[in-house]
Design a protein around this motif. Structure first.
Motif, PDB file in Angstrom:
ATOM      1  N   ASP A 108       0.832  -1.204   0.000  1.00  0.00           N
ATOM      2  CA  ASP A 108       0.000   0.000   0.000  1.00  0.00           C
ATOM      3  C   ASP A 108       0.870   1.258   0.000  1.00  0.00           C
ATOM      4  O   ASP A 108       0.580   2.218  -0.737  1.00  0.00           O
ATOM      5  N   LEU A 109       1.916   1.269   0.804  1.00  0.00           N
ATOM      6  CA  LEU A 109       2.834   2.417   0.832  1.00  0.00           C
ATOM      7  C   LEU A 109       3.503   2.621  -0.530  1.00  0.00           C
ATOM      8  O   LEU A 109       3.631   3.752  -1.012  1.00  0.00           O
ATOM      9  N   ARG A 110       3.910   1.516  -1.136  1.00  0.00           N
ATOM     10  CA  ARG A 110       4.551   1.595  -2.464  1.00  0.00           C
ATOM     11  C   ARG A 110       3.563   2.117  -3.504  1.00  0.00           C
ATOM     12  O   ARG A 110       3.894   2.995  -4.306  1.00  0.00           O
ATOM     13  N   HIS A 111       2.346   1.623  -3.456  1.00  0.00           N
ATOM     14  CA  HIS A 111       1.317   2.063  -4.397  1.00  0.00           C
ATOM     15  C   HIS A 111       1.016   3.557  -4.214  1.00  0.00           C
ATOM     16  O   HIS A 111       0.915   4.305  -5.192  1.00  0.00           O
ATOM     17  N   ASP A 112       0.885   4.005  -2.967  1.00  0.00           N
ATOM     18  CA  ASP A 112       0.611   5.421  -2.697  1.00  0.00           C
ATOM     19  C   ASP A 112       1.731   6.314  -3.213  1.00  0.00           C
ATOM     20  O   ASP A 112       1.470   7.370  -3.801  1.00  0.00           O
ATOM     21  N   ALA A 113       2.968   5.884  -3.014  1.00  0.00           N
ATOM     22  CA  ALA A 113       4.114   6.666  -3.504  1.00  0.00           C
ATOM     23  C   ALA A 113       4.109   6.720  -5.028  1.00  0.00           C
ATOM     24  O   ALA A 113       4.374   7.769  -5.624  1.00  0.00           O
TER      25      ALA A 113
END
Length: 133
Positions: A108-113
């Motif tokens: 999720d963090l990677r996708h948001d970035a």
């Protein structure tokens, strides 16, 4: 400027995969000169995995890592949990729910970035999320 967080994520896992392959070659039965043909064939497939392209890479990776669990359980301590998550599918059966939640958070963090085109280091986020940093 587009930040390719997916490529960095992929490259991180290829590094882990190559490290695992190198270490697995040193383990029984692969380190024995008289290892049987099935074991030799498995090692050949594992060794060729990083060169497989496209969706076949994930399919073969999932199959090989599930075979590790079934046929070579003594190798599991040297398998990075990241690789089980990365290959997904049936490999997820070998991960507890809490571990899956951590890797989902990282995704999720990677996708948001990626969506906000912000710099993102998967390795740093992983260390921080897992309390290793």
């Amino acid at each position: 400027m587009t930040i390719d967080v997916d490529k960095a994520y992929f490259d991180f896992h290829i590094k882990l995969l190559n490290a695992f392959i190198a270490e697995a070659k040193e383990q029984p039965p692969f380190c024995y000169e008289d290892c049987d043909q099935d074991d030799k064939n498995f090692l050949i497939e594992l060794n060729q995995l990083p060169e497989v392209g496209g969706s076949e890479f994930l399919i073969q990776g999932q199959s090989l890592f599930c075979r590790i669990v079934a046929a070579y359980p003594h190798l599991m301590p040297i398998v990075s949990r990241d690789l089980l998550w990365f290959f997904g599918g049936d490999c997820l059966h070998y991960m507890p729910d809490e571990e899956i939640r951590v890797f989902q958070l990282l995704d999720d963090l990677r996708h948001d970035a990626k969506e906000s085109n912000e710099p993102f280091s998967y390795e740093n986020a992983r260390l921080s999320t897992m309390g290793l940093h």
